[in-house]
Each structure stands twice: as C-alpha cells, then as structure tokens.
Design a protein around this motif. Structure first.
Motif, mmCIF file in Angstrom:
data_model
loop_
_atom_site.group_PDB
_atom_site.id
_atom_site.type_symbol
_atom_site.label_atom_id
_atom_site.label_comp_id
_atom_site.label_asym_id
_atom_site.label_seq_id
_atom_site.Cartn_x
_atom_site.Cartn_y
_atom_site.Cartn_z
ATOM 1 N N GLN A 160 -2.272 7.016 2.159
ATOM 2 C CA GLN A 160 -2.093 8.455 2.016
ATOM 3 C C GLN A 160 -1.171 8.805 0.865
ATOM 4 O OE1 GLN A 160 -3.985 10.550 3.540
ATOM 5 N NE2 GLN A 160 -3.071 12.300 2.476
ATOM 6 N N LEU A 161 -0.109 8.040 0.671
ATOM 7 C CA LEU A 161 0.758 8.289 -0.479
ATOM 8 C C LEU A 161 0.009 8.075 -1.787
ATOM 9 C CD1 LEU A 161 4.073 6.629 0.793
ATOM 10 C CD2 LEU A 161 3.646 9.084 0.450
ATOM 11 N N THR A 162 -0.866 7.070 -1.816
ATOM 12 C CA THR A 162 -1.686 6.861 -3.015
ATOM 13 C C THR A 162 -2.615 8.040 -3.237
ATOM 14 O OG1 THR A 162 -1.590 4.450 -2.733
ATOM 15 C CG2 THR A 162 -3.350 5.327 -4.125
ATOM 16 N N ASN A 163 -3.216 8.538 -2.161
ATOM 17 C CA ASN A 163 -4.054 9.732 -2.273
ATOM 18 C C ASN A 163 -3.274 10.906 -2.849
ATOM 19 O OD1 ASN A 163 -6.654 9.039 -1.431
ATOM 20 N ND2 ASN A 163 -6.167 9.286 0.734
ATOM 21 N N ILE A 164 -2.076 11.124 -2.341
ATOM 22 C CA ILE A 164 -1.253 12.244 -2.806
ATOM 23 C C ILE A 164 -0.962 12.106 -4.292
ATOM 24 C CG2 ILE A 164 1.071 13.234 -2.650
ATOM 25 C CD1 ILE A 164 0.908 12.704 0.402
ATOM 26 N N LEU A 165 -0.577 10.915 -4.718
ATOM 27 C CA LEU A 165 -0.254 10.685 -6.130
ATOM 28 C C LEU A 165 -1.491 10.802 -7.014
ATOM 29 C CD1 LEU A 165 2.158 7.689 -5.532
ATOM 30 C CD2 LEU A 165 2.822 9.920 -6.476
ATOM 31 N N ARG A 166 -2.623 10.369 -6.523
ATOM 32 C CA ARG A 166 -3.858 10.447 -7.300
ATOM 33 C C ARG A 166 -4.338 11.884 -7.445
ATOM 34 N NH1 ARG A 166 -8.878 8.299 -4.171
ATOM 35 N NH2 ARG A 166 -8.407 10.287 -3.150
ATOM 36 N N ASP A 167 -4.152 12.697 -6.402
ATOM 37 C CA ASP A 167 -4.770 14.026 -6.351
ATOM 38 C C ASP A 167 -3.796 15.158 -6.657
ATOM 39 O OD1 ASP A 167 -7.058 12.679 -5.592
ATOM 40 O OD2 ASP A 167 -6.784 13.072 -3.443
ATOM 41 N N GLY A 240 -7.285 -1.760 1.616
ATOM 42 C CA GLY A 240 -5.959 -1.897 1.019
ATOM 43 C C GLY A 240 -6.026 -2.297 -0.440
ATOM 44 N N LYS A 241 -6.878 -3.256 -0.749
ATOM 45 C CA LYS A 241 -7.001 -3.718 -2.130
ATOM 46 C C LYS A 241 -7.547 -2.611 -3.027
ATOM 47 C CE LYS A 241 -6.851 -6.887 -5.361
ATOM 48 N NZ LYS A 241 -5.559 -7.418 -5.862
ATOM 49 N N TYR A 242 -8.492 -1.865 -2.530
ATOM 50 C CA TYR A 242 -9.085 -0.762 -3.294
ATOM 51 C C TYR A 242 -8.008 0.256 -3.669
ATOM 52 C CZ TYR A 242 -12.246 3.144 -4.385
ATOM 53 O OH TYR A 242 -12.888 4.181 -5.000
ATOM 54 N N TYR A 243 -7.233 0.685 -2.685
ATOM 55 C CA TYR A 243 -6.226 1.706 -2.959
ATOM 56 C C TYR A 243 -5.028 1.149 -3.721
ATOM 57 C CZ TYR A 243 -8.386 5.605 -0.595
ATOM 58 O OH TYR A 243 -9.232 6.635 -0.275
ATOM 59 N N HIS A 244 -4.686 -0.108 -3.485
ATOM 60 C CA HIS A 244 -3.610 -0.717 -4.259
ATOM 61 C C HIS A 244 -4.003 -0.757 -5.734
ATOM 62 C CE1 HIS A 244 -0.965 -3.952 -5.832
ATOM 63 N NE2 HIS A 244 -0.103 -3.466 -4.957
ATOM 64 N N SER A 245 -5.270 -1.026 -6.011
ATOM 65 C CA SER A 245 -5.743 -1.037 -7.397
ATOM 66 C C SER A 245 -5.667 0.348 -8.019
ATOM 67 C CB SER A 245 -7.183 -1.566 -7.454
ATOM 68 O OG SER A 245 -7.253 -2.898 -6.977
ATOM 69 N N ILE A 246 -5.980 1.382 -7.229
ATOM 70 C CA ILE A 246 -5.847 2.755 -7.726
ATOM 71 C C ILE A 246 -4.391 3.060 -8.046
ATOM 72 C CG2 ILE A 246 -6.007 5.191 -7.069
ATOM 73 C CD1 ILE A 246 -8.546 4.515 -5.538
ATOM 74 N N LEU A 247 -3.493 2.633 -7.169
ATOM 75 C CA LEU A 247 -2.069 2.867 -7.410
ATOM 76 C C LEU A 247 -1.615 2.170 -8.691
ATOM 77 C CD1 LEU A 247 0.569 4.127 -6.447
ATOM 78 C CD2 LEU A 247 0.970 2.071 -5.073
ATOM 79 N N GLN A 248 -2.099 0.961 -8.932
ATOM 80 C CA GLN A 248 -1.745 0.256 -10.161
ATOM 81 C C GLN A 248 -2.253 1.001 -11.399
ATOM 82 O OE1 GLN A 248 0.292 -2.270 -10.475
ATOM 83 N NE2 GLN A 248 0.564 -2.568 -8.281
ATOM 84 N N LEU A 249 -3.433 1.595 -11.288
ATOM 85 C CA LEU A 249 -3.957 2.399 -12.398
ATOM 86 C C LEU A 249 -3.086 3.629 -12.630
ATOM 87 C CD1 LEU A 249 -7.808 2.254 -11.695
ATOM 88 C CD2 LEU A 249 -6.570 1.096 -13.539
#
Length: 279
Positions: A160-167, A240-249
């Motif tokens: 969810q934190l990754t979603n927030i940062l992405r969006d 987890g790996k999918y969203y961790h990769s988004i966070l790295q991007l």
C-alpha cells in the motif's frame, strides 16, 4: 455499482487480466484460485463504490449493504452475489472481521477525500485496505496462523505504501493526499491541498521516510516467506517482488518534478512470474 448486482467472481476476473494479481493467483490450485478471485472480486466491488462518481450518501449506503450482505453470509443466509463464497469460508476459515475491515477502509475516503492523514490514520488505512486483504489471503495460501498474520501486516503495508508513492499525482488529481501530515510539516509544507503539495520542491523529503518504511516492510515480509515452504508462498512472493520492483523504479526516478509515470514492463513481469511459479 448497483448495490443489487449479482455478478459472480468469474464475471469479474477479466478486470485482473494482465495485472500482477491475476498472474500470481492463476498459478494456485483450483480451490485456492477460486477463493482468491472471490476475495479479489469483493475488493473490486467495494473499491469501485468508493471511487465512483455517485453521491457520497449513496456510496455510504452501498457500502453498508455490503456489510449487511457479509453479515448474512456468516449467518448462513448469503445473498445471491455471495453464495459462491460459502465453500471458501468453510474450507479456508476466512474471517468476517477481515471482510468488514476492507469495507471500513474503502469508506475512509467516502465522507470526505483523505488529505494528509496523521500517522495513526494512515497506518489504519493501510491495515484496512491492504493488510486485511492479506489476512484473508494468507488463510487461502495455507500459512501458519502467526506467520500468516505477520506476513499480511508487513506485505500489506509494503504494497500500500508503494501504491501511495506510485500514485501521488493521480490521487492529487482527484483531490486525495495520503502523505502523512507529520511528514509534510517536517519538510516545511503547511498546505494540505494535493496540487500544492505535488508542486512543492520539498516533496522528496516527505516521500523518503515512506520509501524507507516500505523497504523495511518488504524485508520483514521476505523473512517470513523465507521460513515457509516455497509452494505456500509462491503467490505472495510474486506480488511482493512485483511491487518491490516498482518501488525500486520509483527510487531510481525520484520524486522531483517532472515525475514520469512508473510501470513495470511486460518482460519484467514475466521474469518474476517464471522465477516463482515453478515449485
């Protein structure tokens, strides 16, 4: 969404095509896959209500109808749209409160758009809209009780934190701001207007603690998954790996303007799927 809709999970599976969820869940055995699509369908229904253009009073009424339907399901009198859920509840021990927590999370955006919540409210939001879904999911996956609860806690918050940062910019466009007010004040931002916050040169300072927190949650989730059988954690590993990769991007891109949208490419998604899909 019309509150009288009786669409089944199968009729809503198409919305997940191409998504990380669909890729992760289609590798599961049939009974687990069907239960997960039921959970996903439920989440999509209530999320669509919260994000719809309907009057707020109507959205509150529609969400309350879902609470009533969940209660009826657990009383043994499921409405038509939840009849298929009975077998999953019995087989996997899904908890009524977790479904209700998801509805409560979606409702947090309904009376008024969330703007700069305090830290406890942000964490409660993450728990309801993400970790509660995780608590339902880990029962389907078959994790031990405490490891399942802990994984839902950490992985749900990481996602969810990754979603927030992405969006950030997308949410600001509809009047929402999920960044915590404490972080805004620490960066010298006093406005809670989403567009003004997005234009602030201090935005990266606000995002940095959330990035750090998300990475910590991913690390804790990895620890839990590492001590459980590979076959049990294949699906959450993929998510987890999918969203961790988004966070790295996002980290590589940064949060200064201009912020181009971040999306994981098809080749990367396939590579993640192949890495964990085979036992």
């Amino acid at each position: 969404m019309n509150q009288q809709s009786t669409a089944t999970p199968a009729e809503h599976q198409g919305v997940a095509l191409g998504s990380s969820f669909y890729a992760a869940m289609r590798i599961l055995p049939r009974s687990q896959r069907e239960a997960m699509f039921q959970i996903y369908s439920f989440c999509r229904f209530v999320d669509d209500i919260a994000d719809s253009d309907a009057p707020r009073a109507q959205k509150l009424a529609d969400l309350q109808q879902w609470r009533d339907d969940i209660d009826a399901l657990y009383r043994g009198a499921p409405p038509p749209r939840l009849r298929d859920y009975v077998a999953s509840l019995q087989q996997f021990g899904l908890k009524r409160q977790d479904f209700l927590d998801v509805i409560d999370g979606m409702e947090m955006d309904v009376p008024a758009d969330i703007r700069a919540p305090d830290e406890p409210t942000l964490d409660l939001y993450c728990d309801r809209v993400a970790s509660a879904v995780g608590r339902l999911s880990v029962r389907v996956f078959g994790l031990p009780e405490q490891d399942g609860i802990d994984l839902a806690y950490h992985l749900g918050r990481a996602l969810q934190l990754t979603n927030i940062l992405r969006d950030l910019d997308e949410d600001a466009g509809i009047g929402r701001l999920y960044l915590p007010r404490e972080g805004l004040l620490a960066a010298g931002i006093t406005s809670h207007d989403p567009r003004e916050v997005m234009a602030s040169p201090a935005l990266p300072q606000v995002c940095a603690p959330l990035v750090k927190r998300a990475l910590e949650h991913f690390a804790r989730a990895d620890e839990i998954m590492s001590r459980n059988p590979r076959r049990v954690v294949r699906a959450p590993r993929i998510m987890g790996k999918y969203y961790h990769s988004i966070l790295q991007l996002l980290i590589a891109r940064g949060f200064e303007k201009p912020r181009r949208p971040v999306k994981l490419g098809k080749a990367s998604r396939i590579a993640i799927l192949l890495q964990y899909a085979i036992i």
